[in-house]
Design a protein around this motif. Sequence first.
Motif, PDB file in Angstrom:
ATOM      1  N   MET A   1       0.822  -1.188   0.000  1.00 35.27           N
ATOM      2  CA  MET A   1       0.000   0.000   0.000  1.00 35.27           C
ATOM      3  C   MET A   1       0.870   1.256   0.000  1.00 35.27           C
ATOM      4  O   MET A   1       0.372   2.355  -0.143  1.00 35.27           O
ATOM      5  CB  MET A   1      -0.926   0.011   1.208  1.00 35.27           C
ATOM      6  N   SER A   2       2.147   1.078   0.146  1.00 33.81           N
ATOM      7  CA  SER A   2       3.023   2.242   0.174  1.00 33.81           C
ATOM      8  C   SER A   2       3.053   2.949  -1.168  1.00 33.81           C
ATOM      9  O   SER A   2       3.455   4.101  -1.243  1.00 33.81           O
ATOM     10  CB  SER A   2       4.432   1.813   0.580  1.00 33.81           C
ATOM     11  N   GLY A   3       2.608   2.295  -2.206  1.00 31.25           N
ATOM     12  CA  GLY A   3       2.637   2.900  -3.528  1.00 31.25           C
ATOM     13  C   GLY A   3       1.402   3.726  -3.863  1.00 31.25           C
ATOM     14  O   GLY A   3       1.312   4.293  -4.951  1.00 31.25           O
ATOM     15  N   PHE A   4       0.451   3.811  -2.948  1.00 34.01           N
ATOM     16  CA  PHE A   4      -0.769   4.555  -3.245  1.00 34.01           C
ATOM     17  C   PHE A   4      -0.493   6.049  -3.241  1.00 34.01           C
ATOM     18  O   PHE A   4       0.101   6.594  -2.320  1.00 34.01           O
ATOM     19  CB  PHE A   4      -1.870   4.245  -2.225  1.00 34.01           C
ATOM     20  N   GLU A   5      -0.935   6.673  -4.320  1.00 31.42           N
ATOM     21  CA  GLU A   5      -0.804   8.124  -4.419  1.00 31.42           C
ATOM     22  C   GLU A   5      -2.097   8.665  -5.010  1.00 31.42           C
ATOM     23  O   GLU A   5      -2.483   8.313  -6.125  1.00 31.42           O
ATOM     24  CB  GLU A   5       0.374   8.479  -5.323  1.00 31.42           C
ATOM     25  N   GLU A 117     -11.115   7.672  -0.913  1.00 26.71           N
ATOM     26  CA  GLU A 117     -11.449   6.369  -0.345  1.00 26.71           C
ATOM     27  C   GLU A 117     -11.732   5.348  -1.440  1.00 26.71           C
ATOM     28  O   GLU A 117     -11.267   4.204  -1.370  1.00 26.71           O
ATOM     29  CB  GLU A 117     -12.660   6.487   0.572  1.00 26.71           C
ATOM     30  N   LYS A 118     -12.486   5.751  -2.452  1.00 22.15           N
ATOM     31  CA  LYS A 118     -12.806   4.835  -3.554  1.00 22.15           C
ATOM     32  C   LYS A 118     -11.548   4.430  -4.311  1.00 22.15           C
ATOM     33  O   LYS A 118     -11.365   3.255  -4.653  1.00 22.15           O
ATOM     34  CB  LYS A 118     -13.812   5.477  -4.507  1.00 22.15           C
ATOM     35  N   GLU A 119     -10.671   5.401  -4.564  1.00 21.27           N
ATOM     36  CA  GLU A 119      -9.432   5.083  -5.271  1.00 21.27           C
ATOM     37  C   GLU A 119      -8.533   4.182  -4.431  1.00 21.27           C
ATOM     38  O   GLU A 119      -7.851   3.312  -4.963  1.00 21.27           O
ATOM     39  CB  GLU A 119      -8.692   6.358  -5.677  1.00 21.27           C
ATOM     40  N   LEU A 120      -8.533   4.357  -3.127  1.00 22.48           N
ATOM     41  CA  LEU A 120      -7.745   3.511  -2.243  1.00 22.48           C
ATOM     42  C   LEU A 120      -8.273   2.080  -2.274  1.00 22.48           C
ATOM     43  O   LEU A 120      -7.497   1.115  -2.315  1.00 22.48           O
ATOM     44  CB  LEU A 120      -7.752   4.057  -0.815  1.00 22.48           C
ATOM     45  N   ILE A 121      -9.588   1.936  -2.272  1.00 20.06           N
ATOM     46  CA  ILE A 121     -10.189   0.593  -2.352  1.00 20.06           C
ATOM     47  C   ILE A 121      -9.811  -0.073  -3.668  1.00 20.06           C
ATOM     48  O   ILE A 121      -9.428  -1.247  -3.692  1.00 20.06           O
ATOM     49  CB  ILE A 121     -11.723   0.680  -2.186  1.00 20.06           C
ATOM     50  N   ILE A 122      -9.891   0.678  -4.755  1.00 18.76           N
ATOM     51  CA  ILE A 122      -9.512   0.136  -6.062  1.00 18.76           C
ATOM     52  C   ILE A 122      -8.034  -0.260  -6.058  1.00 18.76           C
ATOM     53  O   ILE A 122      -7.658  -1.331  -6.550  1.00 18.76           O
ATOM     54  CB  ILE A 122      -9.821   1.151  -7.187  1.00 18.76           C
ATOM     55  N   LYS A 124      -6.186  -1.105  -3.485  1.00 16.50           N
ATOM     56  CA  LYS A 124      -6.006  -2.310  -2.666  1.00 16.50           C
ATOM     57  C   LYS A 124      -6.447  -3.559  -3.419  1.00 16.50           C
ATOM     58  O   LYS A 124      -5.790  -4.610  -3.349  1.00 16.50           O
ATOM     59  CB  LYS A 124      -6.788  -2.189  -1.359  1.00 16.50           C
ATOM     60  N   LYS A 125      -7.559  -3.454  -4.154  1.00 20.17           N
ATOM     61  CA  LYS A 125      -8.038  -4.602  -4.931  1.00 20.17           C
ATOM     62  C   LYS A 125      -7.027  -4.972  -6.023  1.00 20.17           C
ATOM     63  O   LYS A 125      -6.729  -6.148  -6.227  1.00 20.17           O
ATOM     64  CB  LYS A 125      -9.397  -4.299  -5.565  1.00 20.17           C
ATOM     65  N   GLU A 126      -6.520  -3.961  -6.709  1.00 17.17           N
ATOM     66  CA  GLU A 126      -5.531  -4.219  -7.759  1.00 17.17           C
ATOM     67  C   GLU A 126      -4.254  -4.805  -7.171  1.00 17.17           C
ATOM     68  O   GLU A 126      -3.649  -5.711  -7.772  1.00 17.17           O
ATOM     69  CB  GLU A 126      -5.221  -2.932  -8.523  1.00 17.17           C
ATOM     70  N   GLU A 127      -3.861  -4.327  -6.019  1.00 17.01           N
ATOM     71  CA  GLU A 127      -2.676  -4.856  -5.345  1.00 17.01           C
ATOM     72  C   GLU A 127      -2.901  -6.309  -4.933  1.00 17.01           C
ATOM     73  O   GLU A 127      -2.010  -7.145  -5.078  1.00 17.01           O
ATOM     74  CB  GLU A 127      -2.349  -3.983  -4.133  1.00 17.01           C
ATOM     75  N   GLN A 128      -4.100  -6.596  -4.437  1.00 12.70           N
ATOM     76  CA  GLN A 128      -4.428  -7.969  -4.044  1.00 12.70           C
ATOM     77  C   GLN A 128      -4.424  -8.892  -5.258  1.00 12.70           C
ATOM     78  O   GLN A 128      -3.921 -10.019  -5.186  1.00 12.70           O
ATOM     79  CB  GLN A 128      -5.798  -8.009  -3.346  1.00 12.70           C
ATOM     80  N   ILE A 129      -4.976  -8.413  -6.366  1.00 12.30           N
ATOM     81  CA  ILE A 129      -4.990  -9.213  -7.597  1.00 12.30           C
ATOM     82  C   ILE A 129      -3.564  -9.492  -8.049  1.00 12.30           C
ATOM     83  O   ILE A 129      -3.229 -10.620  -8.435  1.00 12.30           O
ATOM     84  CB  ILE A 129      -5.801  -8.497  -8.702  1.00 12.30           C
ATOM     85  N   ALA A 130      -2.704  -8.473  -7.986  1.00 10.92           N
ATOM     86  CA  ALA A 130      -1.310  -8.655  -8.387  1.00 10.92           C
ATOM     87  C   ALA A 130      -0.604  -9.637  -7.461  1.00 10.92           C
ATOM     88  O   ALA A 130       0.172 -10.493  -7.921  1.00 10.92           O
ATOM     89  CB  ALA A 130      -0.581  -7.318  -8.397  1.00 10.92           C
ATOM     90  N   ASP A 131      -0.872  -9.549  -6.148  1.00  6.46           N
ATOM     91  CA  ASP A 131      -0.283 -10.491  -5.195  1.00  6.46           C
ATOM     92  C   ASP A 131      -0.771 -11.911  -5.464  1.00  6.46           C
ATOM     93  O   ASP A 131       0.027 -12.874  -5.447  1.00  6.46           O
ATOM     94  CB  ASP A 131      -0.635 -10.092  -3.754  1.00  6.46           C
ATOM     95  N   ASP A 132      -2.063 -12.054  -5.702  1.00  4.34           N
ATOM     96  CA  ASP A 132      -2.613 -13.380  -6.002  1.00  4.34           C
ATOM     97  C   ASP A 132      -1.997 -13.953  -7.267  1.00  4.34           C
ATOM     98  O   ASP A 132      -1.661 -15.147  -7.334  1.00  4.34           O
ATOM     99  CB  ASP A 132      -4.136 -13.309  -6.156  1.00  4.34           C
TER     100      ASP A 132
END
Length: 148
Positions: A1-5, A117-122, A124-132
């Motif tokens: 999440m450190s990459g969120f801007e 908040e919406k962009e942060l959720i998106i 996080k989802k993209e980060e989770q998809i990349a991790d998966d």
Amino acid sequence: MSGFEFRYEQVMKLRIDQEKSVKDELARCVQQLLTLEIHLKNATKDKHAFYHHVDSRMIEGVDAAELQSFEGNKSHLKTAIIKLEGLIQKKHAEIEVVRSKLLKATMEKKKLEKLKEKELIIFKKEEQIADDKLNDQIVTFNSSLKRR
């Protein structure tokens, strides 16, 4: 999440600064209103004290010059009170305008907060998809090594 801007971070900071500025303006207006109300209260007390003084002097008896002076002072007090009441009404109107500006500034800030908040959720989802996806690749690679 450190990459969120948040791409609108500068706009959000501007909105926060605007809201703070309007809050400061509202506080200033309310303080001025309170000062005016104190002045009105003091002027009203002065008027009552002066009327009491005039009444006591009238019982004792006064000459025409003193009576004329009393009337001038009464007129001055009434004028001062009317002027203060007018200033208080204007200040109330100004406070209402500033409150509406504050409401608008707060709504603008809230919109940006919701967007963030919406962009942060998106994100996080993209980060989770990349991790998966990375985990799946690792598992697939490990299983292919075991088969050999």
